[in-house]
Enzyme design. Structure first.
Site, short mmCIF file in Angstrom:
data_model
loop_
_atom_site.label_atom_id
_atom_site.label_comp_id
_atom_site.label_asym_id
_atom_site.label_seq_id
_atom_site.Cartn_x
_atom_site.Cartn_y
_atom_site.Cartn_z
N GLY A 42 14.18 -29.53 -3.75
CA GLY A 42 15.27 -29.44 -4.70
C GLY A 42 16.59 -29.86 -4.07
O GLY A 42 17.65 -29.33 -4.42
N SER A 44 18.21 -32.77 -4.18
CA SER A 44 18.95 -33.90 -4.76
C SER A 44 20.21 -33.47 -5.50
O SER A 44 21.03 -34.32 -5.86
CB SER A 44 18.04 -34.69 -5.71
N SER A 45 20.39 -32.17 -5.72
CA SER A 45 21.58 -31.70 -6.44
C SER A 45 21.79 -30.22 -6.18
O SER A 45 20.92 -29.53 -5.61
CB SER A 45 21.45 -31.95 -7.95
N GLY A 46 22.96 -29.73 -6.61
CA GLY A 46 23.23 -28.30 -6.57
C GLY A 46 23.26 -27.71 -5.17
O GLY A 46 23.74 -28.30 -4.21
N ARG A 67 12.00 -35.03 -7.59
CA ARG A 67 11.17 -35.89 -8.45
C ARG A 67 11.93 -37.09 -8.98
O ARG A 67 11.32 -38.10 -9.33
CB ARG A 67 10.63 -35.06 -9.63
N ASP A 68 13.24 -36.98 -9.10
CA ASP A 68 14.06 -38.05 -9.66
C ASP A 68 14.49 -39.01 -8.54
O ASP A 68 15.44 -38.73 -7.80
CB ASP A 68 15.29 -37.44 -10.35
N LYS A 71 18.18 -40.33 -8.40
CA LYS A 71 19.08 -39.26 -7.96
C LYS A 71 18.91 -38.98 -6.47
O LYS A 71 19.87 -38.71 -5.75
CB LYS A 71 18.83 -38.00 -8.78
N ASP A 97 6.38 -33.55 -6.50
CA ASP A 97 6.44 -32.43 -7.44
C ASP A 97 5.79 -31.23 -6.76
O ASP A 97 4.58 -31.22 -6.53
CB ASP A 97 5.69 -32.79 -8.74
N SER A 176 16.16 -17.01 -3.95
CA SER A 176 15.83 -16.21 -5.13
C SER A 176 17.06 -16.12 -6.01
O SER A 176 17.78 -17.10 -6.19
CB SER A 176 15.33 -14.84 -4.69
N TYR A 190 12.35 -15.74 -16.09
CA TYR A 190 12.93 -16.29 -14.87
C TYR A 190 12.98 -15.22 -13.77
O TYR A 190 12.61 -15.48 -12.61
CB TYR A 190 14.33 -16.82 -15.16
N LYS A 194 11.27 -15.07 -9.91
CA LYS A 194 12.05 -14.84 -8.70
C LYS A 194 11.72 -13.51 -8.03
O LYS A 194 11.85 -13.37 -6.80
CB LYS A 194 13.55 -14.91 -9.03
#
Length: 493
Positions: A42, A44-46, A67-68, A71, A97, A176, A190, A194
């Site tokens: 994860g 690629s962003s944030g 996955r992108d 990006k 993925d 988390s 959600y 977590k």
């Protein structure tokens, strides 16, 4: 006396801390990540991208997973800008993925280790959130969150953990959420995913005792990321009010602190006042002597604070429920008022309809009232328009008379167009005169007339009506009349 008690208490606390330090294992602290391979799912962003940038500043070789691909390519460029000049750092990406089967994840990560080097730090940052009440959640969304948030963390960790234990070196980070410390309205599915991540971490903590492999469990608050913006689209009003009380943090702030806590070997990485309160109250794994002492001395007081906070959350939920009930009741009332008119509305409608009927009857009475002959246009009967308050206009008229030799009979045709305030009437007459036969008028209304008629001396009782209103009789003349109104009622004689 009170002073002696206080001094004795302080002495006992100091002795307790010294004893705890004797039993605690020393944590390995890393000051930098020079030439270390850091893999971030994860990334690629944030928060993931922010951690990758911080790792690049500390000299690490960084691989981001997502996955992108477009990006990922852009993110690699942004992360490279944080590398030290001439450091030879490798910044790359891998398209994967993490919710797929374990074999695919194993194949991808083993290739990364072959290309760059052994993975020193694995940061499991891939995740997503779809909010909503559990009974209204789509089953597909529940499974998607479990797959990404839990299995997306468990599978990569399962691959790398044996290798780190074998080398007796490495750092793993689980990302988390504070919703895994306390159940929150709207985070049911959600939060469950977590909580599973938290449960996995709490068990792996103990499995790593005696090794130089560390695991850090992070509980980031609301963070301004693309994922958070998507989360806001599904977040109920109650959830926004509850989670909004903790404020909104930047991804750079969270990523920087999270990475530093992991390098220091901290068991928990928490943010803000609420995060520290929750971790003291609900995190049971031993992190430090300070943590244990705070829990012993303040657990009751902190619990009282959290009870007050939870009751305020319950108040928000109750008010939201009352608002929904009121909105539903108002909606039902609105629908009922539309589908079922009130008695006052029905009464008014009936009055209007009755008034219209009276007006029609009055006007119709004026049209059919008997009167004198209509001058040169009469047919030997009564004038239908003499008593009408406004004389109709005759738009056009035409007549022809054909007589046979010796005047044994004749055929007369007559046509006329009449406009009234209520209709436009077209009338055509055909009359055959001989000693024993008569053909009555035929009418054709282009717009439905209220009244159309013609009068003649009464015919013999034996009358048959044809398709176009033609009447045959043994009498020299016949009378034929039709009546039609705007409501569709019609009769003839």
């Amino acid at each position: 006396m009170f002073l002696y008690i206080v001094l004795a208490f302080i002495l006992l606390v100091c002795i307790f801390i010294i004893v705890l330090h004797q039993f605690f294992e020393k944590k390995t602290v890393y000051k930098d990540l020079k030439n270390k391979h850091v893999v971030i799912t994860g990334g690629s962003s944030g928060i993931g991208k922010a951690i990758a940038s911080e790792a690049a500043k500390l000299g690490a070789h960084v691989t981001i997973i997502g996955r992108d691909i477009p990006k990922l390519i852009l993110s690699v460029g942004d992360i490279t800008a944080h590398c030290k000049p001439y450091s030879g750092q490798k910044i790359q990406y891998a398209s994967l993925d993490v919710t797929t089967d374990f074999d695919s994840i194993e194949k991808c990560l083993s290739k990364l280790e072959a290309d760059v080097g052994p993975i020193f730090m694995l940061i499991n940052c891939a995740g997503m959130c779809i909010c909503g009440q559990f009974d209204k959640m789509k089953v597909e969304a529940i499974k998607q969150m479990i797959d990404l948030n839990y299995f997306g963390t468990a599978y990569p960790t399962r691959y790398i953990l044996p290798k780190m234990k074998e080398r007796n070196e490495g750092v793993i980070v689980f990302v988390s959420t504070e919703a895994a410390l306390l159940g929150i309205y709207g985070y049911s599915a959600y939060g469950a995913a977590k909580w599973a991540v938290r449960g996995l971490a709490e068990s792996v903590f103990m499995e790593l005792v005696g090794t130089n492999v560390s695991l850090t469990l992070a509980f980031p608050p609301d963070t301004d990321t693309p994922g958070f913006k998507n989360e806001e689209l599904t977040k109920p009003k109650e959830t926004k009010l509850i989670s909004g009380s903790g404020g909104l943090h930047t991804a750079e702030e969270v990523g920087r602190k999270l990475l530093r806590d992991a390098l220091k070997g901290k068991t928990y990485s928490v943010f803000g006042f609420s995060g520290h309160l929750l971790s003291i109250l609900y995190c049971g794994t031993i992190d430090s002597a300070t943590q244990v002492l705070l829990q012993i001395l303040s657990l009751g007081f902190i619990r009282a604070i959290m009870v007050a906070i939870q009751l305020s959350f319950h108040k928000i939920v109750r008010e939201g429920l009352e608002e929904k009930v009121n909105d539903y009741s108002n909606k039902e009332k609105t629908q009922d008022s539309i589908s079922q008119p009130s008695s006052e509305s029905l009464t008014m409608m009936l009055k209007v309809l009755l008034l219209a009927c009276v007006a029609v009857a009055v006007q119709a009475g004026g049209l059919i009232a008997p009167a004198s002959y209509y001058g040169s246009y009469g047919y030997g009967g009564w004038n239908p328009y003499s008593s009408y308050p406004a004389q109709p206009a005759i738009a056009s008229q035409h007549s022809n008379i054909l007589r046979s030799p010796f005047n044994l009979g004749q055929v007369s045709t007559y046509s006329k167009a009449i406009d009234t305030p209520f209709s436009s009437v077209r009338k055509a007459d055909i009359r055959v005169s001989n000693p024993g036969l008569a053909v009555a008028p035929a009418y054709h209304g282009l717009a439905a007339p209220l009244v159309s008629h013609v009068a003649a001396p009464l015919a013999a009782p034996r009358v048959a009506t044809g398709l176009l209103g033609v009447a045959y009789s043994a009498a020299p003349a016949v009378s034929h009349m039709t009546y039609t109104n705007g409501l569709g009622l019609a009769y003839a004689w």
